[in-house]
Design a protein around this motif. Structure first.
Motif, PDB file in Angstrom:
ATOM      1  N   ALA A 319      62.995  26.665  -9.230  1.00 35.59           N
ATOM      2  CA  ALA A 319      62.435  25.352  -9.557  1.00 35.59           C
ATOM      3  C   ALA A 319      61.884  24.664  -8.317  1.00 35.59           C
ATOM      4  O   ALA A 319      62.483  24.721  -7.241  1.00 35.59           O
ATOM      5  N   ALA A 320      60.745  24.004  -8.468  1.00 38.57           N
ATOM      6  CA  ALA A 320      60.175  23.227  -7.368  1.00 38.57           C
ATOM      7  C   ALA A 320      61.027  21.996  -7.083  1.00 38.57           C
ATOM      8  O   ALA A 320      61.138  21.572  -5.932  1.00 38.57           O
ATOM      9  N   ALA A 321      61.621  21.411  -8.120  1.00 35.43           N
ATOM     10  CA  ALA A 321      62.495  20.241  -7.969  1.00 35.43           C
ATOM     11  C   ALA A 321      63.830  20.567  -8.613  1.00 35.43           C
ATOM     12  O   ALA A 321      63.895  20.807  -9.818  1.00 35.43           O
ATOM     13  N   SER A 322      64.887  20.606  -7.811  1.00 31.08           N
ATOM     14  CA  SER A 322      66.193  21.022  -8.311  1.00 31.08           C
ATOM     15  C   SER A 322      67.152  19.866  -8.547  1.00 31.08           C
ATOM     16  O   SER A 322      68.018  19.949  -9.418  1.00 31.08           O
ATOM     17  N   LEU A 323      67.049  18.818  -7.749  1.00 30.64           N
ATOM     18  CA  LEU A 323      68.000  17.722  -7.824  1.00 30.64           C
ATOM     19  C   LEU A 323      67.566  16.684  -8.858  1.00 30.64           C
ATOM     20  O   LEU A 323      66.369  16.411  -9.007  1.00 30.64           O
ATOM     21  N   PRO A 324      68.520  16.100  -9.577  1.00 27.93           N
ATOM     22  CA  PRO A 324      68.161  15.044 -10.521  1.00 27.93           C
ATOM     23  C   PRO A 324      67.646  13.820  -9.782  1.00 27.93           C
ATOM     24  O   PRO A 324      67.950  13.604  -8.611  1.00 27.93           O
ATOM     25  N   ARG A 325      66.847  13.029 -10.485  1.00 29.92           N
ATOM     26  CA  ARG A 325      66.251  11.837  -9.883  1.00 29.92           C
ATOM     27  C   ARG A 325      66.713  10.590 -10.634  1.00 29.92           C
ATOM     28  O   ARG A 325      66.855  10.616 -11.861  1.00 29.92           O
ATOM     29  N   THR A 326      66.921   9.511  -9.897  1.00 29.15           N
ATOM     30  CA  THR A 326      67.324   8.266 -10.524  1.00 29.15           C
ATOM     31  C   THR A 326      66.116   7.449 -10.950  1.00 29.15           C
ATOM     32  O   THR A 326      65.015   7.628 -10.426  1.00 29.15           O
ATOM     33  N   ILE A 327      66.350   6.565 -11.910  1.00 23.56           N
ATOM     34  CA  ILE A 327      65.368   5.565 -12.305  1.00 23.56           C
ATOM     35  C   ILE A 327      66.059   4.199 -12.232  1.00 23.56           C
ATOM     36  O   ILE A 327      67.291   4.122 -12.305  1.00 23.56           O
ATOM     37  N   PRO A 328      65.323   3.111 -12.096  1.00 23.40           N
ATOM     38  CA  PRO A 328      65.958   1.785 -12.111  1.00 23.40           C
ATOM     39  C   PRO A 328      66.212   1.327 -13.541  1.00 23.40           C
ATOM     40  O   PRO A 328      65.404   1.567 -14.443  1.00 23.40           O
ATOM     41  N   ALA A 329      67.333   0.671 -13.764  1.00 21.87           N
ATOM     42  CA  ALA A 329      67.653   0.080 -15.060  1.00 21.87           C
ATOM     43  C   ALA A 329      68.402  -1.232 -14.830  1.00 21.87           C
ATOM     44  O   ALA A 329      69.123  -1.372 -13.841  1.00 21.87           O
ATOM     45  N   ARG A 330      68.245  -2.177 -15.755  1.00 19.51           N
ATOM     46  CA  ARG A 330      68.851  -3.497 -15.617  1.00 19.51           C
ATOM     47  C   ARG A 330      70.265  -3.506 -16.187  1.00 19.51           C
ATOM     48  O   ARG A 330      70.499  -3.032 -17.303  1.00 19.51           O
ATOM     49  N   LEU A 331      71.179  -4.067 -15.437  1.00 16.18           N
ATOM     50  CA  LEU A 331      72.560  -4.175 -15.885  1.00 16.18           C
ATOM     51  C   LEU A 331      72.677  -5.190 -17.020  1.00 16.18           C
ATOM     52  O   LEU A 331      72.172  -6.311 -16.927  1.00 16.18           O
ATOM     53  N   VAL A 332      73.374  -4.805 -18.087  1.00 14.82           N
ATOM     54  CA  VAL A 332      73.648  -5.723 -19.185  1.00 14.82           C
ATOM     55  C   VAL A 332      74.745  -6.702 -18.800  1.00 14.82           C
ATOM     56  O   VAL A 332      74.713  -7.874 -19.193  1.00 14.82           O
ATOM     57  N   ALA A 333      75.706  -6.226 -18.002  1.00 14.97           N
ATOM     58  CA  ALA A 333      76.845  -7.055 -17.584  1.00 14.97           C
ATOM     59  C   ALA A 333      77.032  -6.909 -16.080  1.00 14.97           C
ATOM     60  O   ALA A 333      76.521  -5.965 -15.466  1.00 14.97           O
ATOM     61  N   PRO A 334      77.756  -7.832 -15.449  1.00 12.70           N
ATOM     62  CA  PRO A 334      77.978  -7.719 -14.003  1.00 12.70           C
ATOM     63  C   PRO A 334      78.701  -6.423 -13.635  1.00 12.70           C
ATOM     64  O   PRO A 334      79.483  -5.882 -14.417  1.00 12.70           O
ATOM     65  N   LEU A 335      78.445  -5.940 -12.421  1.00 16.82           N
ATOM     66  CA  LEU A 335      79.083  -4.736 -11.896  1.00 16.82           C
ATOM     67  C   LEU A 335      79.833  -5.119 -10.626  1.00 16.82           C
ATOM     68  O   LEU A 335      79.252  -5.705  -9.714  1.00 16.82           O
ATOM     69  N   GLY A 336      81.124  -4.791 -10.582  1.00 11.80           N
ATOM     70  CA  GLY A 336      81.945  -5.177  -9.444  1.00 11.80           C
ATOM     71  C   GLY A 336      81.632  -4.400  -8.182  1.00 11.80           C
ATOM     72  O   GLY A 336      80.798  -3.492  -8.163  1.00 11.80           O
ATOM     73  N   LYS A 337      82.341  -4.733  -7.110  1.00 12.69           N
ATOM     74  CA  LYS A 337      82.147  -4.076  -5.823  1.00 12.69           C
ATOM     75  C   LYS A 337      82.515  -2.599  -5.888  1.00 12.69           C
ATOM     76  O   LYS A 337      83.361  -2.189  -6.678  1.00 12.69           O
ATOM     77  N   GLY A 338      81.880  -1.825  -5.013  1.00 13.30           N
ATOM     78  CA  GLY A 338      82.197  -0.411  -4.910  1.00 13.30           C
ATOM     79  C   GLY A 338      83.393  -0.170  -4.011  1.00 13.30           C
ATOM     80  O   GLY A 338      83.749  -1.009  -3.174  1.00 13.30           O
ATOM     81  N   GLY A 339      84.005   1.013  -4.178  1.00 15.27           N
ATOM     82  CA  GLY A 339      85.129   1.404  -3.347  1.00 15.27           C
ATOM     83  C   GLY A 339      84.696   2.312  -2.216  1.00 15.27           C
ATOM     84  O   GLY A 339      83.536   2.287  -1.787  1.00 15.27           O
ATOM     85  N   SER A 340      85.598   3.155  -1.774  1.00 15.63           N
ATOM     86  CA  SER A 340      85.332   3.991  -0.604  1.00 15.63           C
ATOM     87  C   SER A 340      84.472   5.206  -0.912  1.00 15.63           C
ATOM     88  O   SER A 340      84.041   5.904   0.005  1.00 15.63           O
ATOM     89  N   ARG A 341      84.233   5.471  -2.195  1.00 14.62           N
ATOM     90  CA  ARG A 341      83.414   6.627  -2.565  1.00 14.62           C
ATOM     91  C   ARG A 341      82.239   6.203  -3.452  1.00 14.62           C
ATOM     92  O   ARG A 341      82.338   5.223  -4.193  1.00 14.62           O
ATOM     93  N   MET A 342      81.154   6.956  -3.379  1.00 12.89           N
ATOM     94  CA  MET A 342      80.048   6.760  -4.309  1.00 12.89           C
ATOM     95  C   MET A 342      80.544   7.079  -5.723  1.00 12.89           C
ATOM     96  O   MET A 342      81.224   8.081  -5.937  1.00 12.89           O
ATOM     97  N   GLU A 343      80.195   6.226  -6.682  1.00 11.32           N
ATOM     98  CA  GLU A 343      80.693   6.399  -8.040  1.00 11.32           C
ATOM     99  C   GLU A 343      79.557   6.668  -9.024  1.00 11.32           C
ATOM    100  O   GLU A 343      78.418   6.226  -8.830  1.00 11.32           O
ATOM    101  N   PHE A 344      79.920   7.386 -10.093  1.00 11.38           N
ATOM    102  CA  PHE A 344      78.992   7.707 -11.166  1.00 11.38           C
ATOM    103  C   PHE A 344      79.648   7.273 -12.469  1.00 11.38           C
ATOM    104  O   PHE A 344      80.588   7.905 -12.953  1.00 11.38           O
ATOM    105  N   LEU A 345      79.148   6.170 -13.016  1.00 15.37           N
ATOM    106  CA  LEU A 345      79.790   5.487 -14.123  1.00 15.37           C
ATOM    107  C   LEU A 345      79.079   5.821 -15.427  1.00 15.37           C
ATOM    108  O   LEU A 345      77.845   5.670 -15.536  1.00 15.37           O
TER     109      LEU A 345
END
Length: 401
Positions: A319-345
């Motif tokens: 594949a020419a592009a192997s990694l997934p790509r993100t898109i921007p989306a608007r939060l419906v509700a507030p999102l709290g602070k992050g912790g010590s690791r990157m999270e995938f919710l």
């Protein structure tokens, strides 16, 4: 001193650098669905090879407007008019038929009237006059690049390759993937599970995630948490290009993937990634074979397969592009602070807005089944208000648009 977990991008880069190079083979074009083109594909012919009519009507000379004309013949798809359109002449023409020599425009039949062999202009002229003619080479010309290397071959690419004169395409051979489910608590799907047991769902989930790619899958397990049983499973998968395991990649007394890999001669490349869920991810090598050890919790297994296994399989497939790509989306509700690791919710995206599932436990499958997106929250991220844009991975097609 304990080595800190690798950042996501570094871990992905290190894994993809290990991807084995699979040999290129010529495969019948109809058998290439889901493969990736291994080499740039040139056109062997011009499409269309001659000017074609885009409408039913009459081919004639624009110099003879506004008519009338004498109809001298017909040009149909597959049955071209053999003569030349002369002064004051017109040829009946159907969609897809070759425009006869001498004609430079087509009047659609709704703008004409006929009295025997005499044609009259009754409507509106096309703008420009040649509007209803598809010129030779409109789609592509011989020797130009039809499809670039690394393109995934879908129905449209199959049609284009055939139109370009190809019956076979250069693709990588199908990758051999072994999927190993391990854990004393696991029972095969459909078997009654006791209070201390769980149905083995990770293996079938990983097989299903990989099935859309050009892979041959060998499913093994569930394998009990015994060193000899795990080592035997690794030996039985010796012919696989990639082995992916689920469970046993951590450091508890019953986490035996690492010692089992050492027992069969594999060497650890890296272990632990700074993400949540999915920290205890393991990558090892045995010769050209790559072993990917995923966590046992189902959401962790899914997220790490999305971020690591699928990109690895795509890279191996060319594949020419192997990694997934993100898109921007608007939060419906507030999102709290992050912790010590990157999270995938786990979240649901409606085309513009994204709503997090209230249950984010890595052992829960129901929010994963409800989700069609993963919201990315960076380590130590500041809290975000509702209406704020956040990066989102769409789960459909493995995050590849």
């Amino acid at each position: 001193m304990k080595t800190p977990p690798l950042p996501l991008a570094e871990a992905q880069a290190r894994l993809l650098a290990l991807a084995p190079t699979l040999p290129v083979e010529q495969r019948a074009v109809g058998e290439c669905l889901g493969h990736y083109l291994a080499q740039s594909l040139p056109a062997r012919r011009t499409q269309p090879a001659a000017p074609l009519s885009a409408m039913d009507g009459y081919a004639l000379r624009s110099a003879d407007l506004p008519g009338p004309w004498r109809v001298t013949g017909e040009s149909a798809a597959g049955h071209p008019f053999e003569g030349v359109v002369g002064m004051g002449e017109a040829v009946r023409i159907s969609t897809g038929a070759i425009v006869p020599v001498g004609a430079d425009m087509v009047l659609i039949q709704e703008d004409t009237g006929r009295d025997g062999a005499t044609l009259h202009f009754t409507g509106t002229l096309p703008e420009p006059l040649e509007r209803h003619i598809r010129p030779a080479g409109m789609d592509f010309s011989a020797a130009v690049e039809l499809i670039p290397a690394g393109t995934r071959i879908g129905p449209a690419q199959i049609a284009l390759a055939i139109a370009g004169g190809h019956s076979h395409l250069p693709v990588r051979r199908r990758l051999k993937l072994a999927v190993i489910d391990s854990g004393d608590e696991l029972v095969p799907p459909g078997q009654e599970a006791g209070l201390h047991q769980l149905p083995a769902s990770n293996g079938p989930m990983l097989c299903a995630m990989a099935a859309a790619l050009p892979v041959e899958i060998q499913a093994l397990g569930p394998i009990p948490d015994h060193l000899h049983a795990l080592a035997t499973a690794f030996v039985s998968a010796s012919d696989a290009d990639i082995i992916v395991t689920s469970g046993g990649a951590s450091v508890g007394d019953h986490d035996l993937v690492r010692p089992a890999l050492e027992a069969v001669g594999a060497t650890l490349d890296f272990w632990r990634v700074g993400i949540k869920p999915g920290k205890p991810l393991l990558v090892a090598r045995r010769g050209d074979q790559v072993i990917l050890g995923l966590p046992g919790n189902p959401a962790s297994a899914y997220v790490t397969a999305f971020l690591f296994l699928l990109p690895l399989l795509r890279t191996c497939a060319g594949a020419a592009a192997s990694l997934p790509r993100t898109i921007p989306a608007r939060l419906v509700a507030p999102l709290g602070k992050g912790g010590s690791r990157m999270e995938f919710l786990r979240a649901v995206w409606d085309g513009a807005n994204v709503a997090l599932d209230p249950l984010q436990d890595s052992g829960a499958l129901s929010p994963l089944a409800r989700a069609n997106a993963l919201v990315v929250r960076e380590a130590w991220a500041e809290a975000k208000a509702a209406g704020t844009d956040v990066p989102v991975y769409l789960l459909e097609n493995g995050g590849i648009a």
